[in-house]
Scaffold this active site. Structure first.
Site, short mmCIF file in Angstrom:
data_model
loop_
_atom_site.label_atom_id
_atom_site.label_comp_id
_atom_site.label_asym_id
_atom_site.label_seq_id
_atom_site.Cartn_x
_atom_site.Cartn_y
_atom_site.Cartn_z
N CYS A 133 0.84 -1.18 0.00
CA CYS A 133 0.00 0.00 0.00
C CYS A 133 0.88 1.23 0.00
CB CYS A 133 -0.87 0.03 1.25
SG CYS A 133 -1.92 -1.42 1.43
N GLY A 189 -1.47 1.40 -4.79
CA GLY A 189 -2.74 0.81 -4.41
C GLY A 189 -3.91 1.58 -4.99
N ASN A 249 1.18 -0.22 5.85
CA ASN A 249 1.63 -0.89 4.63
C ASN A 249 2.38 -2.13 5.03
OD1 ASN A 249 2.68 -1.61 2.14
ND2 ASN A 249 4.34 -0.13 2.23
N GLY A 250 1.93 -3.28 4.59
CA GLY A 250 2.62 -4.52 4.94
C GLY A 250 1.65 -5.60 5.32
N TYR A 278 9.42 -4.33 -9.26
CA TYR A 278 8.13 -4.10 -9.86
C TYR A 278 7.32 -2.98 -9.22
CZ TYR A 278 3.12 -5.21 -10.06
OH TYR A 278 1.77 -5.14 -10.13
N ASP A 324 10.01 -9.07 -19.36
CA ASP A 324 9.03 -8.66 -18.34
C ASP A 324 9.72 -8.60 -16.99
OD1 ASP A 324 6.66 -7.84 -17.24
OD2 ASP A 324 5.49 -9.57 -17.89
N ASP A 325 9.07 -7.93 -16.00
CA ASP A 325 9.72 -7.83 -14.70
C ASP A 325 9.70 -9.16 -13.95
OD1 ASP A 325 7.01 -7.69 -13.25
OD2 ASP A 325 6.94 -5.93 -14.53
#
Ligand SMILES: *[C@@H]1O[C@H](CO)[C@@H](O)[C@H](O)[C@H]1NC(C)=O
Ligand SMILES: *[C@@H]1O[C@H](CO)[C@@H](O)[C@H](O)[C@H]1NC(C)=O
Ligand SMILES: *[C@@H]1O[C@H](CO)[C@@H](O)[C@H](O)[C@H]1NC(C)=O
Length: 530
Positions: free
Chosen positions: A2, A31, A105-106, A262, A371-372
């Protein structure tokens, strides 16, 4: 994963809400599921606006004008196992003690123990599956124990230390105590990012900001900033300088490497490393790996990125290989959330709605797609098919990160382990499944090398190795899979418009309430008499 943000403005006459909103626009990529702001006005009252959707949809001008006060916190939610089914947007709020709101966040991994502790020992009611609500209540319970009508910084640091001793997992948080100030803290492994910065005003007073990524601080003129250290906490009172405290002893400093691969914006610098730079280096290392593994294969004619994150690495990779770089896929920027009416089948895959391949760049060529990462493999498979339909001769697929073989448990909700294409499969088997002529993965040592800084030389890499920085988390992974399955059932029920034979009760384990909150919640206080 987030985005979180907190601001304390020196000037009490200025409302902070517009700046929180502007800041949220710089963190929206972290997010898009829900957004929320809580501000604190000069009577110590809290004002809140939160709801499902993007920041610009939730924070309308009319709603923002009700958010009074010179300090506040903000949250942008990325759907995780615990929160996607409910409409519980953050910041979360508890009125006792002192009125605390919190953005997290987490992901906590001993959540079932915490749930029992809150229920049996301190008797606090928890109304959602969200571990952030648990975290807030553990903190509130610690503060309660002082049994004081007012707390000071020392009490808050003590309560934080005890809280951090009780919880395990990844957390970067900003919390606000009504009428008091803003608190920031980061878990002892520093898994999730958090920075603090200051901005000097013309009259020499200072504003302070806490944010998930440096890009917000820079954009808002908070010129002096730094990362919080693992296990460190800071309190920014409504007046005066911030006070820092090493709340718990730091453990191995291991930021989540996925931020670089990413998640984070390329123009952010996290724990001393430019995200953009790290992606350039991923491209260089990937080129070396490709040269090594492609001996004996057909020549690559062109390097084509899978937009958007992989562009940086793909470009560098093409330069290092000495092969032309072409934008073979064009992304439709205006595809946001798609609305699926009950009983309506999705006609086109979401990949094909988002990306369009240009035949001119594929026809008759051996292409290297970059791609990542490769998660479930469904997107990669579709992209490989699109490249072939556009006329590619051979399709090689390179991933900037190693095979993802295990669950992500610290806040990036990838998929159940068994749904990952890399789970228990060799690279050859993965190539077959996604339909590529060859798949080339970055080596883990190389990826780590790309993200190292003077401050950090270890990373959380559990998705690649199955060894998580906080230890063996098998119980938590089981719980996560249970919650995911439950959410899946609710989603299916909602998509079917309740017509497919499920009843609401059947979707939900006993004891849970279905969330029937309003789409946008402005419920704490929005009187306007300030
Ligand atoms: C959560 O995990 C930590 C670290 O392992 C442990 O010290 C703590 O007691 C656990 N919390 C609960 C409530 O069991
Ligand atoms: C909490 O403080 C109040 C007022 O000082 C006191 O009357 C009460 O006994 C205290 N409660 C506990 C559990 O210590
Ligand atoms: C992994 O794959 C092998 C065969 O490919 C299979 O026998 C084994 O049961 C699989 N292991 C797990 C944990 O699924």
């Amino acid at each position: 994963m987030c985005g979180i943000l907190g601001i304390v403005l020196a000037n009490k006459q200025v409302n902070v809400a517009p700046e929180l909103f502007e800041g949220a626009m710089f963190l929206q990529h972290r997010g898009q599921d829900a957004a929320g702001i809580v501000t604190s006005g000069n009577k110590g009252r809290l004002y809140q606006c939160k709801g499902n959707g993007m920041a610009r949809d939730v924070f309308t001008q009319k709603r923002m004008s009700n958010l009074v006060g010179n300090m506040g916190i903000c949250h942008l939610r990325y759907p995780t196992a615990g929160s996607s089914a409910s409409s519980e947007a953050q910041p979360f709020y508890v009125n006792s003690p002192y009125g605390i709101s919190l953005s997290h966040n987490g992901n906590l991994v001993n959540s079932s123990e915490l749930r029992n502790y809150l229920d049996e020992e301190v008797h606090r009611h928890i109304n959602t599956d969200s571990d952030s609500e648990l975290l807030l209540n553990v903190f509130a319970a610690e503060l309660d124990k002082f049994n004081k009508s007012r707390v000071n910084n020392g009490d808050l640091f003590t309560a934080l230390a005890k809280t951090m001793g009780r919880i395990r997992g990844a957390y970067a948080c900003v919390a606000m105590l009504a009428g008091y100030g803003i608190i920031g803290f980061r878990d002892p492994n520093g898994i999730r990012p958090l920075l603090i910065g200051e901005r000097v005003n013309q009259d020499e007073t200072k504003d302070f900001m806490l944010a998930s990524e440096s890009v917000v601080l820079k954009a808002h003129g908070f010129k002096k900033f730094r990362d919080l250290k693992p296990g460190e906490a800071v309190i920014i009172k409504k007046t005066g300088e911030p006070e820092f405290n090493q709340a718990v002893s730091p453990k191995i400093f291991a930021p989540d490497i996925f931020e670089y691969v990413y998640f984070a914006r390329p123009d952010s610098v996290l724990d001393g490393k430019s995200v953009y730079r790290s992606r350039i280096e991923m491209g260089m290392k990937l080129a070396k790996k490709i040269q090594k593994t492609m001996q004996g294969e057909d020549e690559i004619d062109v390097v084509i990125p899978v937009p958007d994150t992989a562009r940086t690495s793909a470009f560098q990779c093409s330069v290092s290989l000495g092969v032309p770089y072409r934008e073979g896929f064009v992304k439709n920027r205006y595809i946001g959330r798609t609305f699926i009416m009950p009983n309506q089948q999705e006609r086109r895959s979401s990949v094909r709605r988002k990306l369009n391949a240009m035949d001119s760049e594929f026809e008759g060529r051996n292409v290297l797609l970059v791609d990542d990462s490769i998660v479930r493999g469904t997107t990669s498979k579709e992209i490989v098919a699109m490249a072939r339909e556009a006329g590619a001769k051979k399709v090689f697929f390179a991933s900037c990160s190693p095979p993802i073989r295990f669950n992500h448990i610290y806040g990036i909700d990838l998929a159940d382990t068994k749904a990952l294409v890399g789970f228990n499969r060799s690279v050859e088997e993965i190539s077959q499944i996604i339909g590529a002529d060859k798949v080339i993965y970055q080596d883990l040592e190389d990826l780590v090398e790309c993200c190292k800084t003077g401050q950090v030389d270890e990373f959380e890499v559990g998705v690649f190795t199955g060894n998580y920085i906080t230890g063996v988390e098998d119980d938590y992974i089981q719980e996560l899979e249970k919650i995911r399955a439950q959410n899946q059932r609710i989603e299916e029920f909602q998509k079917s418009g309740g017509q497919n034979g499920f009843s609401v009760d059947a979707c939900i384990d006993q004891g849970d309430l279905i969330d029937v909150k309003a789409d946008v919640d402005i419920s704490i206080y929005n009187g306007g008499d300030h």
